[in-house]
Design a protein around this motif. Structure first.
Motif, PDB file in Angstrom:
ATOM      1  N   ASN A  32       0.817  -1.207   0.000  1.00 38.57           N
ATOM      2  CA  ASN A  32       0.000   0.000   0.000  1.00 38.57           C
ATOM      3  C   ASN A  32       0.854   1.261   0.000  1.00 38.57           C
ATOM      4  N   TYR A  33       0.393   2.246  -0.752  1.00 42.20           N
ATOM      5  CA  TYR A  33       0.985   3.580  -0.688  1.00 42.20           C
ATOM      6  C   TYR A  33      -0.139   4.606  -0.763  1.00 42.20           C
ATOM      7  N   ARG A  34      -0.474   5.166   0.394  1.00 40.09           N
ATOM      8  CA  ARG A  34      -1.462   6.238   0.492  1.00 40.09           C
ATOM      9  C   ARG A  34      -2.825   5.869  -0.091  1.00 40.09           C
ATOM     10  N   LYS A  35      -3.259   4.651   0.150  1.00 41.57           N
ATOM     11  CA  LYS A  35      -4.598   4.241  -0.273  1.00 41.57           C
ATOM     12  C   LYS A  35      -5.301   3.549   0.890  1.00 41.57           C
ATOM     13  N   PRO A  36      -5.617   4.303   1.954  1.00 43.65           N
ATOM     14  CA  PRO A  36      -6.206   3.679   3.148  1.00 43.65           C
ATOM     15  C   PRO A  36      -7.569   3.052   2.905  1.00 43.65           C
ATOM     16  N   ALA A  37      -8.437   3.720   2.137  1.00 51.24           N
ATOM     17  CA  ALA A  37      -9.775   3.176   1.900  1.00 51.24           C
ATOM     18  C   ALA A  37      -9.695   1.881   1.104  1.00 51.24           C
ATOM     19  N   SER A  63       3.456   3.991   2.922  1.00 52.24           N
ATOM     20  CA  SER A  63       3.070   5.386   3.106  1.00 52.24           C
ATOM     21  C   SER A  63       3.986   6.063   4.116  1.00 52.24           C
ATOM     22  N   PRO A  64       4.324   7.335   3.889  1.00 52.16           N
ATOM     23  CA  PRO A  64       5.323   7.996   4.735  1.00 52.16           C
ATOM     24  C   PRO A  64       4.833   8.417   6.106  1.00 52.16           C
ATOM     25  N   PHE A  65       3.503   8.482   6.310  1.00 53.10           N
ATOM     26  CA  PHE A  65       2.994   8.968   7.581  1.00 53.10           C
ATOM     27  C   PHE A  65       2.209   7.878   8.298  1.00 53.10           C
ATOM     28  N   PRO A  66       2.340   7.776   9.627  1.00 53.31           N
ATOM     29  CA  PRO A  66       1.617   6.751  10.391  1.00 53.31           C
ATOM     30  C   PRO A  66       0.112   6.853  10.180  1.00 53.31           C
ATOM     31  N   GLY A  70      -4.228   2.364   6.799  1.00 53.16           N
ATOM     32  CA  GLY A  70      -5.624   2.022   6.945  1.00 53.16           C
ATOM     33  C   GLY A  70      -5.894   0.645   7.500  1.00 53.16           C
ATOM     34  N   VAL A  71      -4.907   0.000   8.150  1.00 53.95           N
ATOM     35  CA  VAL A  71      -5.140  -1.348   8.664  1.00 53.95           C
ATOM     36  C   VAL A  71      -4.923  -1.453  10.160  1.00 53.95           C
ATOM     37  N   ALA A  72      -4.409  -0.423  10.790  1.00 56.26           N
ATOM     38  CA  ALA A  72      -4.083  -0.510  12.214  1.00 56.26           C
ATOM     39  C   ALA A  72      -5.288  -0.906  13.056  1.00 56.26           C
ATOM     40  N   ALA A  83       0.732  -6.193   9.650  1.00 49.24           N
ATOM     41  CA  ALA A  83       1.111  -4.974   8.938  1.00 49.24           C
ATOM     42  C   ALA A  83       2.588  -4.703   9.173  1.00 49.24           C
ATOM     43  N   ILE A  84       3.272  -4.328   8.111  1.00 47.03           N
ATOM     44  CA  ILE A  84       4.684  -3.968   8.185  1.00 47.03           C
ATOM     45  C   ILE A  84       4.824  -2.521   7.731  1.00 47.03           C
ATOM     46  N   ALA A  85       5.498  -1.720   8.528  1.00 46.69           N
ATOM     47  CA  ALA A  85       5.716  -0.317   8.180  1.00 46.69           C
ATOM     48  C   ALA A  85       7.216  -0.066   8.063  1.00 46.69           C
ATOM     49  N   PRO A  86       7.783  -0.175   6.865  1.00 47.43           N
ATOM     50  CA  PRO A  86       9.212   0.096   6.686  1.00 47.43           C
ATOM     51  C   PRO A  86       9.528   1.550   7.030  1.00 47.43           C
ATOM     52  N   GLU A  87      10.781   1.809   7.275  1.00 48.05           N
ATOM     53  CA  GLU A  87      11.184   3.177   7.603  1.00 48.05           C
ATOM     54  C   GLU A  87      11.157   4.089   6.387  1.00 48.05           C
ATOM     55  N   LYS A  88      11.063   3.495   5.200  1.00 52.56           N
ATOM     56  CA  LYS A  88      11.004   4.284   3.975  1.00 52.56           C
ATOM     57  C   LYS A  88      10.186   3.533   2.940  1.00 52.56           C
ATOM     58  N   ASN A  89       9.813   4.225   1.880  1.00 51.19           N
ATOM     59  CA  ASN A  89       9.083   3.604   0.781  1.00 51.19           C
ATOM     60  C   ASN A  89      10.023   2.665   0.030  1.00 51.19           C
ATOM     61  N   LEU A  90       9.683   1.384   0.000  1.00 56.15           N
ATOM     62  CA  LEU A  90      10.540   0.380  -0.625  1.00 56.15           C
ATOM     63  C   LEU A  90      10.151   0.068  -2.063  1.00 56.15           C
TER      64      LEU A  90
END
Length: 298
Positions: A32-37, A63-66, A70-72, A83-90
């Motif tokens: 995912n990248y900035r598509k929470p819905a 996505s760059p911001f916590p 959209g899955v938390a 859910a995995i949140a890398p430190e940067k966009n991979l």
């Protein structure tokens, strides 16, 4: 450690008595990248799938911001959703490779690894079951399902039926290496895409039987374990774009089959907008991918 090395390490561990672990037959990776819905709908749709085997869903939030993933709020109490949140966009396959690598650290290699965009969903509850059962005993290394766009009902598979020529790939590399030409090319492509929206109000008739193709559409790629066992990988050398050709060339070099399976239908809610057509970062990613593919495979 690469995916291949992790697979070899798993094989060595299998020869030593160990505490049995749960075997995840299907690993569904959503990047995912900035598509929470769309991500929420994807997770909900995946949860409703009826399978005879186990399903584990991993969402990689590039996505760059916590909170943008959209899955938390859906994670609590579900051991099969991570859910995995890398430190940067991979990037697309970069995120998918991270998810698979982390999975293999504590689980066996699944029967199927599926890499997906978040803007797809399953209209029927048995889509993944039929995917697993469709060629049981003679599974192709890669399955490309029918991917139907909601606006035009166009089937995005086969992405490519035959391998492009060396000239075409070199030409693409030249086009994408020049920003003004790339903008014009993408603009014309967008106009063509938009012209199809709403033209067909009913689903077009699909092919009645599976067929071997060159490349699958990247929005939903199903990789059988044989793809990895023969040396296939998700370690793509470009940040974004061209993942379809990377998978196609990997399968081709390993003598594996990419199969278009029209009986399995995925809905794609892709929206065609002009946003990003003039984005220099996006243009740079296209340039990098086209150069990588042309130099390494053609």
């Amino acid at each position: 450690m690469s995916t291949t090395e992790l697979t070899d390490a798993q094989a060595q561990r299998d020869s030593v008595p160990a505490v049995p672990t749960i075997h995840d037959d299907v690993l569904l990776i959503c990047v995912n990248y900035r598509k929470p819905a769309e991500t929420k709908r994807f997770v909900s749709s995946a949860r409703e799938q009826s399978l005879n085997s186990s399903l584990r869903v991993v969402v990689v939030d590039n996505s760059p911001f916590p909170g943008e993933g959209g899955v938390a709020d859906q994670l609590e109490g579900d051991l099969n959703l991570k859910a995995i949140a890398p430190e940067k966009n991979l990037g697309y396959f970069g995120g998918a490779e991270l998810a698979l690598r982390e999975h293999l650290q504590s689980h066996p290699l699944p029967d199927w690894v599926i890499v997906s965009n978040p803007d797809v969903y399953f209209r029927e509850h048995d889509v993944l079951k039929r995917l697993c059962d469709s060629h049981r005993g003679s599974e192709p290394a890669v399955i490309a399902p029918s991917i139907r766009t909601l606006e035009s009902f166009v089937d995005q598979n086969p992405y490519m039926r035959v391998r492009p020529s060396r000239f075409r790939m070199r030409l693409n590399s030249w086009v994408f290496s020049r920003y003004p030409i790339d903008v014009v090319y993408q603009g014309l492509s967008w106009i063509k895409h938009r012209s199809l929206d709403g033209v067909t109000k009913e689903p077009v008739s699909r092919a009645s039987s599976p067929s071997k193709i060159y490349a699958p559409h990247g929005s939903f790629i199903a990789l059988h374990r044989s793809y990895f066992e023969h040396g296939g990988t998700l370690e793509y050398g470009a940040f974004l774009f061209g993942e379809e050709i990377f998978v196609a060339e990997t399968a081709r070099r390993l003598g594996l089959t990419v199969l278009y399976e029209p009986s399995i239908v995925i809905e794609h809610t892709e929206r065609s907008t002009a946003t990003g057509l003039w984005n220099r970062d996006i243009s740079r990613y296209r340039r990098q991918a086209s150069r990588y593919l042309a130099r390494n495979f053609f």
